[in-house]
Design an enzyme around this catalytic site. Structure first.
Site, PDB file in Angstrom:
ATOM      1  N   GLU A  24       1.696  -0.088  -4.860  1.00  0.00           N
ATOM      2  CA  GLU A  24       0.885   1.079  -5.183  1.00  0.00           C
ATOM      3  C   GLU A  24       1.774   2.293  -4.985  1.00  0.00           C
ATOM      4  O   GLU A  24       2.319   2.500  -3.902  1.00  0.00           O
ATOM      5  CB  GLU A  24      -0.334   1.193  -4.268  1.00  0.00           C
ATOM      6  CG  GLU A  24      -1.169   2.429  -4.597  1.00  0.00           C
ATOM      7  CD  GLU A  24      -2.072   2.877  -3.458  1.00  0.00           C
ATOM      8  OE1 GLU A  24      -2.940   3.720  -3.706  1.00  0.00           O
ATOM      9  OE2 GLU A  24      -1.891   2.401  -2.317  1.00  0.00           O
ATOM     10  N   ASP A  50       0.819  -1.203   0.000  1.00  0.00           N
ATOM     11  CA  ASP A  50       0.000   0.000   0.000  1.00  0.00           C
ATOM     12  C   ASP A  50       0.859   1.261   0.000  1.00  0.00           C
ATOM     13  O   ASP A  50       1.791   1.400   0.788  1.00  0.00           O
ATOM     14  CB  ASP A  50      -0.903  -0.016   1.240  1.00  0.00           C
ATOM     15  CG  ASP A  50      -1.739   1.238   1.358  1.00  0.00           C
ATOM     16  OD1 ASP A  50      -2.565   1.466   0.462  1.00  0.00           O
ATOM     17  OD2 ASP A  50      -1.544   1.996   2.324  1.00  0.00           O
TER      18      ASP A  50
END
Length: 617
Positions: A295, A258
């Site tokens: 990401e 993330d």
């Protein structure tokens, strides 16, 4: 390297915790009986010891300096939530996936889901009966949003505070293992979203143990983790051990990291480089394919460049530029970060380069942004029309299905699934789920709850969204976000599901669509609304012609070959379209043009590659 946390072995259990500033650490057993057992401190600040009679099911806390008791930072299970004691958990499981070797990166078709809202039950076990339908659709990898223990029972998962502990309200560690085992039995891989850029605010007791955080940097969500300051070697060990734990103990096939742009690390060997190195080493020793997918908001090709040439070595990264280019063509939205996108040329560049912004000025960011991704292979980009962020971080959490019409939904599917990149679908997208995916939490602290409400409102300040923002703490916000699976069985919802299935079948069966190569993908822009995507390699060729305009448009046909045959047309009545104006056969010359219905796309193959859909397969 010894394993962090509690490791049961026969009739005893070994404990290991890092607490460099503590003078003493004791294991405070809560069950079966309340006793204290001292651990021995090593020179590098680890406390270790083995205790007889402690077996799986025993619960415990660590007591430091005889004053403060806290759950284990490397707890494997928090049965009473983030503030309760940790539970000793066995890693034993009857795995049935002995022959499973994982999937190559360039074959992944990813389906992102949130365990809590994917089914009415909101558990790992409830996901299992749905796996067959996903396999039938053509998906081969499910990606779970974070499952590390978070406060309460409702959360996206990014407020996790025990990275090793599987969320209790989802069912716990053995239930997750059952889900992975069932997926592998069906030929499906399992990816997990992990959060190594921040900790949630509630139940975050890491600072009681050691310098896990730094005040030299900040993240949008609070304190930054200490990956490059004093004692950072041990912080890195904690998180890298976590990554390896998911792979070794849960047989996971990929980790989605993330928001790595929120990881600030000035080390000569960055944490991310060390992480990918160790993951790849473990994967090689296990004889399995394991992927690290990042990401990143940086548009920095170093994320996916090999470590040998100065990159972090991630296998792939999410590509927001592709999403933004596609979304603005479908919706015409131009506020917030969408103001930097909106032309057909942006999508054309996304198809051939990956990044749209590769060093030029971005109106939204008000600066030059990104670097070149021209040399980055297509398999290193994950593309999507929707995901949890791009849906859930809208004021109302509204999906494309409630923003655009049916023809545009089919356009979105074709743009993603015919691309030369790794595609990702967000749960329910394949059948036009209408339930929103809104932001929800279940915190216990009233001040924190109010801070979350205020933060959500501030986050949307640059978007022209006038609606009232749903209360993240409300149970109704969570309930509204559950999928309604019955929609899939009838009407346009069933048609769209079948349409996705058809596209994924073409992607598997036509070699050039399976060949993830930007070198074999050419684009031609025709006017303001038409884009021709010409994909060809030594084995086959496919032309996909998109019309994002609201009127019939004329597009130039790719040269080469004498006759092309149409194998898919989103405007046809079969797909509940308004009717097609594109011909079934095209005799090609150097300047052949064809008409394409408004808001539709067609797929053609040269007749030499197979004169019918069946032959093309």
């Amino acid at each position: 390297m010894q394993t962090l946390g509690a490791q049961p072995i026969d009739t005893e259990c070994r404990f290991l915790v890092w607490a460099p500033f503590a003078r003493t650490v004791e294991v405070q057993l809560e069950s079966p009986t309340r006793v204290l057992a001292a651990l021995q401190k090593s020179v590098d600040g680890y406390f270790c010891g083995t205790i007889q009679g402690v077996r799986p099911g025993s619960t415990y806390l660590y007591r430091m300096d005889q004053t403060i008791s806290r759950p284990d930072p490397a707890s494997r299970y928090q049965p009473q939530g983030v503030h309760g004691p940790s539970e000793v958990i066995s890693s034993q499981f009857d795995w049935q996936d002995t022959g499973w070797k994982g999937l190559p990166l360039d074959r992944l078709v990813i389906y992102e889901l949130h365990v809590g809202t994917f089914t009415p039950e909101g558990t790992f076990d409830a996901v299992i009966p749905r796996l067959t339908a996903l396999a039938d659709l053509g998906v081969n990898t499910i990606e779970l949003m974070p499952v590390a223990q978070f406060p309460g029972s409702r959360n996206w998962g990014y407020d996790g505070v025990y990275p090793f502990a599987v969320q209790n309200s989802y069912g716990g560690p053995q239930d997750l293992r059952r889900l992975v085992n069932a997926a592998h039995t069906l030929g499906l891989g399992v990816a997990l979203d992990v959060v190594y850029n921040h900790f949630g605010p509630e139940g975050n007791y890491l600072r009681n143990f050691g310098p896990y955080f730094t005040d030299r940097y900040k993240t949008p969500w609070g304190e930054a983790l200490n990956f490059d300051g004093p004692f950072s070697d041990h912080v890195r060990r904690f998180f890298i051990s976590n990554a390896l734990y998911w792979i070794s103990d849960f047989h996971l096939d990929a980790l989605r990291l993330d928001a790595i742009h929120a990881i600030v690390d000035t080390s000569a060997v960055p944490f991310l480089e060390e992480l990918t190195r160790d993951v790849q080493s473990l994967a090689a020793s296990l004889g399995r394919s394991v992927h690290v997918i990042a990401e990143s908001d940086l548009n920095d090709a170093r994320v996916v460049r090999p470590r040998a040439v100065g990159g972090f070595g991630c296998g792939a990264q999410w590509t927001d530029d592709f999403h933004h280019s596609l979304h603005t063509l479908l919706t015409r939205e131009k506020t917030g970060y969408y103001e930097s996108f909106g032309s057909i040329e942006h999508l054309a560049k996304a198809y051939t380069s990956g990044f749209v912004y590769s060093g030029q000025h971005s109106p939204y960011r008000e600066r030059q942004y990104g670097n070149s991704s021209a040399d980055i292979p297509a398999r290193r980009f994950v593309v999507f029309a929707q995901n949890h962020d791009q849906v859930g971080n809208r004021a109302q959490g509204d999906r494309l299905s409630t923003i655009v019409d049916f023809e545009r939904l089919k356009l979105a599917a074709g743009a993603v699934l015919l691309s030369p990149f790794v595609p990702l679908l967000f749960m329910g997208e394949e059948y036009a789920e209408t339930a929103p995916f809104q932001y929800f939490v279940s915190h216990a602290d009233e001040a924190l709850i109010e801070a979350v409400r205020k933060g959500r409102k501030e986050e949307f300040s640059r978007f022209d969204w006038q609606q009232e923002i749903p209360d993240p703490q409300s149970r109704e916000t969570f309930d509204r976000s559950r999928l309604n699976w019955s929609l899939r069985d009838a009407g346009k919802h069933l048609t769209l599901w079948s349409f996705h299935r058809e596209l994924l079948s073409l992607r598997r069966s036509i070699p050039t669509l399976s060949n993830l190569s930007k070198d074999c993908a050419k684009t031609l822009v025709c006017g303001e609304a038409c884009l021709v995507l010409d994909r060809l390699d030594a084995s086959s060729r496919v032309a996909a012609i998109f019309n994002f305009g609201e009127k019939t448009a004329r597009a130039r046909f790719p040269g080469g070959g004498n006759q092309w045959r149409k194998i898919l047309d989103s405007a046809e009545s079969r797909w509940v379209g308004p009717g097609s104006v594109a011909p079934q056969l095209v005799e090609v010359s150097e300047s052949t043009t064809i008409d394409i219905s408004a808001l539709s796309f067609c797929v053609f193959v040269p007749s030499a590659n197979g004169g019918s859909l069946d032959a093309a397969r």
